[in-house]
Design a protein around this motif. Structure first.
Motif, PDB file in Angstrom:
ATOM      1  N   THR A 155     -78.835   0.654  -5.720  1.00  0.00           N
ATOM      2  CA  THR A 155     -78.415  -0.025  -4.485  1.00  0.00           C
ATOM      3  C   THR A 155     -77.202   0.708  -3.926  1.00  0.00           C
ATOM      4  O   THR A 155     -76.060   0.250  -4.056  1.00  0.00           O
ATOM      5  CB  THR A 155     -78.076  -1.501  -4.761  1.00  0.00           C
ATOM      6  N   LEU A 156     -77.465   1.835  -3.320  1.00  0.00           N
ATOM      7  CA  LEU A 156     -76.411   2.664  -2.750  1.00  0.00           C
ATOM      8  C   LEU A 156     -76.692   2.884  -1.274  1.00  0.00           C
ATOM      9  O   LEU A 156     -77.848   2.858  -0.828  1.00  0.00           O
ATOM     10  CB  LEU A 156     -76.347   4.012  -3.478  1.00  0.00           C
ATOM     11  N   GLU A 157     -75.640   3.131  -0.520  1.00  0.00           N
ATOM     12  CA  GLU A 157     -75.780   3.268   0.931  1.00  0.00           C
ATOM     13  C   GLU A 157     -76.710   4.415   1.300  1.00  0.00           C
ATOM     14  O   GLU A 157     -77.468   4.330   2.273  1.00  0.00           O
ATOM     15  CB  GLU A 157     -74.394   3.485   1.556  1.00  0.00           C
ATOM     16  N   HIS A 158     -76.673   5.496   0.533  1.00  0.00           N
ATOM     17  CA  HIS A 158     -77.487   6.664   0.866  1.00  0.00           C
ATOM     18  C   HIS A 158     -78.842   6.655   0.153  1.00  0.00           C
ATOM     19  O   HIS A 158     -79.524   7.674   0.132  1.00  0.00           O
ATOM     20  CB  HIS A 158     -76.726   7.946   0.518  1.00  0.00           C
ATOM     21  N   GLN A 160     -82.649   5.161   0.081  1.00  0.00           N
ATOM     22  CA  GLN A 160     -83.679   4.441   0.834  1.00  0.00           C
ATOM     23  C   GLN A 160     -84.894   4.302  -0.076  1.00  0.00           C
ATOM     24  O   GLN A 160     -85.402   5.285  -0.614  1.00  0.00           O
ATOM     25  CB  GLN A 160     -84.050   5.201   2.108  1.00  0.00           C
ATOM     26  N   ASP A 277     -78.925  11.257   2.700  1.00  0.00           N
ATOM     27  CA  ASP A 277     -77.919  12.264   3.024  1.00  0.00           C
ATOM     28  C   ASP A 277     -78.286  13.647   2.494  1.00  0.00           C
ATOM     29  O   ASP A 277     -77.459  14.544   2.467  1.00  0.00           O
ATOM     30  CB  ASP A 277     -76.555  11.851   2.459  1.00  0.00           C
TER      31      ASP A 277
END
Length: 318
Positions: A155-158, A160, A277
């Motif tokens: 569960t990381l921002e980068h 998907q 990213d």
């Protein structure tokens, strides 16, 4: 930083040291001497004017500046690989590399997809890395691959993620076990027996332990084992009971019984995960498009849950 002092060869040496954590191993891989590698790294650090490595437990690890340079190098080299692929496509072929890292259990599933893909795309080189969750997470953090397969995605921002397959978990015991003839069991009945478990951090184990904690239950006896295969064979040999993915059991279940634990239904999903990213190769995008279109054909259709269209990289490029 004077870019004129940085060459592709210098960056290649740097990337190899990051990956191997060793000057000597980099020298062996690149057919250089150790003093040459050390000198190259020294030159690069002087050009960047920041330390790029620190030593821990006799291995070299990248500093924050070193990791950011490594990620930049991956982007640059990735774009040049794409350009070479573009030139190959101009000559009428489909070429390139697709790098996939997956957790151990996924190795029972993914060959059903990348096997047919390889048959129809013979010039795409598939690089597949299999390991436990910690290993694949480490590769994800370094951005070493195009695609990742998890049952519990980071569960990381980068990150998907898109699910593609249900992952039902089942309780199993050896034939002849005291529980093997019982129906309507409760979880409290099962945890009294020796449990065979994967290492801490395994997605299946985390899900199981979360269920135990929510019910206020504790295992009376457990044994940690290194792989799903080891657990399956140990259960078959009468060593204990276990909870495993249904996909792991295989065809030969002659010595294994699925237990009817009626008050517990454990399940997760398999996900393809990409880093938003990081550069994703055209070959990896092609594989994802293939998977999106052929998922139900090549995987067990009762378990498929095709949400791969949610990955932006599956869109056809102009």
């Amino acid at each position: 930083m004077d870019l004129r002092q940085i060459s592709f060869r210098l960056l290649e040496v740097f990337m190899s040291v990051v990956k191997s954590g060793s000057i000597s191993e980099t020298a062996r891989r690149l057919h250089l001497t150790q003093p040459t590698v050390s000198l190259q790294i020294k030159r690069l650090q002087e050009t960047v004017a920041e330390p790029l490595f620190y030593t821990y437990q006799q291995r070299l690890h990248p500093t924050d500046a070193g990791m950011r340079l490594f990620q930049t190098c991956q982007q640059v080299f990735g774009h040049f690989e794409d350009y070479q692929g573009y030139l190959d496509e101009l000559r009428g072929g489909e070429r390139g590399h697709c790098r996939i890292a997956m957790v151990n259990t996924a190795q029972y599933i993914l060959p059903k997809l990348y096997g047919p893909f390889s048959a129809t795309h013979p010039n795409v080189e598939m690089h597949v890395e299999v390991g436990n969750r910690a290993h694949v997470l480490s590769r994800f953090e370094r951005g070493e691959d195009d695609l990742y397969v998890f049952s519990h995605p980071p569960t990381l921002e980068h990150a998907q993620a898109a699910r593609f397959l249900k992952n039902p978990l089942v309780f199993i015991a050896p034939k002849g076990h005291p529980l093997s003839q019982s129906s309507g069991l409760n979880l409290a009945d099962v945890v009294k027996y020796r449990f065979l478990l994967r290492e801490s951090g395994s997605a299946t184990r985390m899900l199981f332990e979360s269920e135990l904690q929510s019910r206020g239950l504790v295992l009376s006896n457990s044994v940690k084992m290194a792989s799903n295969e080891a657990i399956r064979e140990a259960v078959s040999a009468g060593m204990g009971v276990a909870v495993l993915s249904e996909h792991v059991l295989g065809q030969d279940q002659s010595n294994i019984v699925k237990l009817d634990v009626s008050d517990t239904h454990l399940a997760s999903h398999w996900y393809f995960v990409v880093r938003t990213d990081r550069h994703i190769s055209h070959s990896a995008k092609s594989f994802l498009r293939f998977a999106t279109s052929h998922l139900e054909r090549y995987l067990d259709s009762p378990w498929t849950e095709n949400e791969l269209h949610r990955l932006n990289v599956t869109e056809q490029q102009p």
